[in-house]
Design a protein around this motif. Sequence first.
Motif, PDB file in Angstrom:
ATOM      1  N   GLY A   1       0.786  -1.115   0.126  1.00  6.06           N
ATOM      2  CA  GLY A   1       0.008   0.031   0.056  1.00  6.06           C
ATOM      3  C   GLY A   1       0.893   1.273  -0.106  1.00  6.06           C
ATOM      4  O   GLY A   1       0.541   2.259  -0.769  1.00  6.06           O
ATOM      5  N   SER A   2       1.635   1.321   0.865  1.00  7.73           N
ATOM      6  CA  SER A   2       2.673   2.607   0.857  1.00  7.73           C
ATOM      7  C   SER A   2       3.327   2.750  -0.544  1.00  7.73           C
ATOM      8  O   SER A   2       3.480   3.895  -0.957  1.00  7.73           O
ATOM      9  N   LYS A   3       3.871   1.521  -1.219  1.00  7.76           N
ATOM     10  CA  LYS A   3       4.497   1.687  -2.460  1.00  7.76           C
ATOM     11  C   LYS A   3       3.584   2.158  -3.467  1.00  7.76           C
ATOM     12  O   LYS A   3       3.975   3.043  -4.347  1.00  7.76           O
ATOM     13  N   LEU A   4       2.323   1.833  -3.369  1.00  9.53           N
ATOM     14  CA  LEU A   4       1.356   2.413  -4.342  1.00  9.53           C
ATOM     15  C   LEU A   4       0.975   3.800  -4.103  1.00  9.53           C
ATOM     16  O   LEU A   4       1.097   4.505  -5.241  1.00  9.53           O
TER      17      LEU A   4
ATOM     18  N   VAL B   1      -8.464   6.542   0.107  1.00  5.46           N
ATOM     19  CA  VAL B   1      -8.815   4.881   0.443  1.00  5.46           C
ATOM     20  C   VAL B   1      -7.637   4.247   0.700  1.00  5.46           C
ATOM     21  O   VAL B   1      -7.284   3.304   1.850  1.00  5.46           O
ATOM     22  N   LEU B   2      -6.463   4.309  -0.132  1.00  3.66           N
ATOM     23  CA  LEU B   2      -5.267   3.641  -0.151  1.00  3.66           C
ATOM     24  C   LEU B   2      -4.586   3.848   1.214  1.00  3.66           C
ATOM     25  O   LEU B   2      -3.978   3.014   2.109  1.00  3.66           O
ATOM     26  N   ARG B   3      -4.428   5.020   1.700  1.00  3.38           N
ATOM     27  CA  ARG B   3      -3.877   5.630   3.019  1.00  3.38           C
ATOM     28  C   ARG B   3      -4.717   4.902   4.163  1.00  3.38           C
ATOM     29  O   ARG B   3      -3.975   4.474   5.007  1.00  3.38           O
ATOM     30  N   THR B   4      -5.824   4.983   4.218  1.00  2.00           N
ATOM     31  CA  THR B   4      -6.595   4.469   5.337  1.00  2.00           C
ATOM     32  C   THR B   4      -6.600   2.986   5.428  1.00  2.00           C
ATOM     33  O   THR B   4      -6.122   2.524   6.601  1.00  2.00           O
TER      34      THR B   4
ATOM     35  N   ALA C   1      -4.484   0.964   8.490  1.00  2.00           N
ATOM     36  CA  ALA C   1      -5.208  -0.104   9.119  1.00  2.00           C
ATOM     37  C   ALA C   1      -4.336  -1.495   9.148  1.00  2.00           C
ATOM     38  O   ALA C   1      -4.469  -2.345  10.168  1.00  2.00           O
ATOM     39  N   LEU C   2      -3.649  -1.878   7.835  1.00  2.00           N
ATOM     40  CA  LEU C   2      -2.863  -2.987   7.815  1.00  2.00           C
ATOM     41  C   LEU C   2      -1.655  -2.938   8.716  1.00  2.00           C
ATOM     42  O   LEU C   2      -1.356  -3.729   9.483  1.00  2.00           O
ATOM     43  N   VAL C   3      -1.135  -1.790   8.944  1.00  3.32           N
ATOM     44  CA  VAL C   3       0.065  -1.745   9.715  1.00  3.32           C
ATOM     45  C   VAL C   3      -0.703  -1.887  11.357  1.00  3.32           C
ATOM     46  O   VAL C   3       0.135  -2.648  11.977  1.00  3.32           O
TER      47      VAL C   3
END
Length: 333
Positions: free
Chosen positions: A215-218, A236-239, A243-245
């Motif tokens: 997600g961070s790379k995207l 959305v990608l940031r959220t 959440a995954l972290v």
Amino acid sequence: MSGLSQLAHVSPLRPLRDWWAERPPAAGAAVMASGIVSVGLNLAGYEVASRVALGLACASWVGLAADFVARWVWQRERWRQEAMTPGSLTAVAATAVLGTRISALGWNTLAAALLTLAAALWPVLLVGVVRHWQRRMSGAVFLCCVATQGLVVLGAALAAAEAAAWLAHTALVLFWLGLVLYGFALARFDPRQVVEGAGDHWVAGGALAISALAGSKLVAADSARLYLWSGDDRAVLRTVTVALVVLDLTWYAVLLAAEAVRPRLGYDVRRWATVFPMGMTAAAMLSVAAALGIPGLKGPGQVLLWIAVAAWLAVAAGAVAAARANLRSTAQR
């Protein structure tokens, strides 16, 4: 006499050859562990140590790749059987992680070749593995997610380096697919593995860590030159990445507590699958800190990185000791 001389000449290599031939597909986790430790050290600014780890990862990858091809050519039935096990997906994940570190060096042509290879192996191995899923599986079941997100991480890195929007959009599709696969894998994971597993149970958290890294790379791949994501897409990608972290750190705490409650100190090749999630969690936190502008994650990420390095050294020492014992045992047969 000439035959006896020839036998005496080649016999010292036989124990090494026999020992190597017995290595399971899950041994690819050693490449994954070394590769992600190299990535983490690079993100933290320890370039010399990162390149040392990268060199070890490359050497291991070459050896395992040669073994992979040799089994496909000369032991086709064994290759088919092993290709149906979750451990076979370490071939995809290890190649993608190695390509990600190589891309950071600016060697994008080589990284693209590794992405092509990993992407070619991914559907072949994934379909065979998923078709043979069972109930109450070990943590290796999450390698379906890890392999998929490994492609996302490398694809997003190359998309940013080469300004290839199509590659970033393809990576985004795989990112969501990886999360779906995680859900299916979780439904088949045996919770008892948390206290009984031999090491690969840590992949339950590691799969979330590599998803956060993806997600961070995207997010980082976006730029004024590419304009990949709209404001809503980026939000959305940031959220989801944050959440995954959080979920990954929760898994990390649970798994660490289980290790303390029920220590499993003996060496097992699956312990490389413990080092990988540890290193991946650190790398994800460091990457998310930079890509999403959350500096508070940098310090904890560096602490977890050195814990991963210590775990890598401990498992490496165990692997060397086990290899010596196995070589002596094989030589005495």
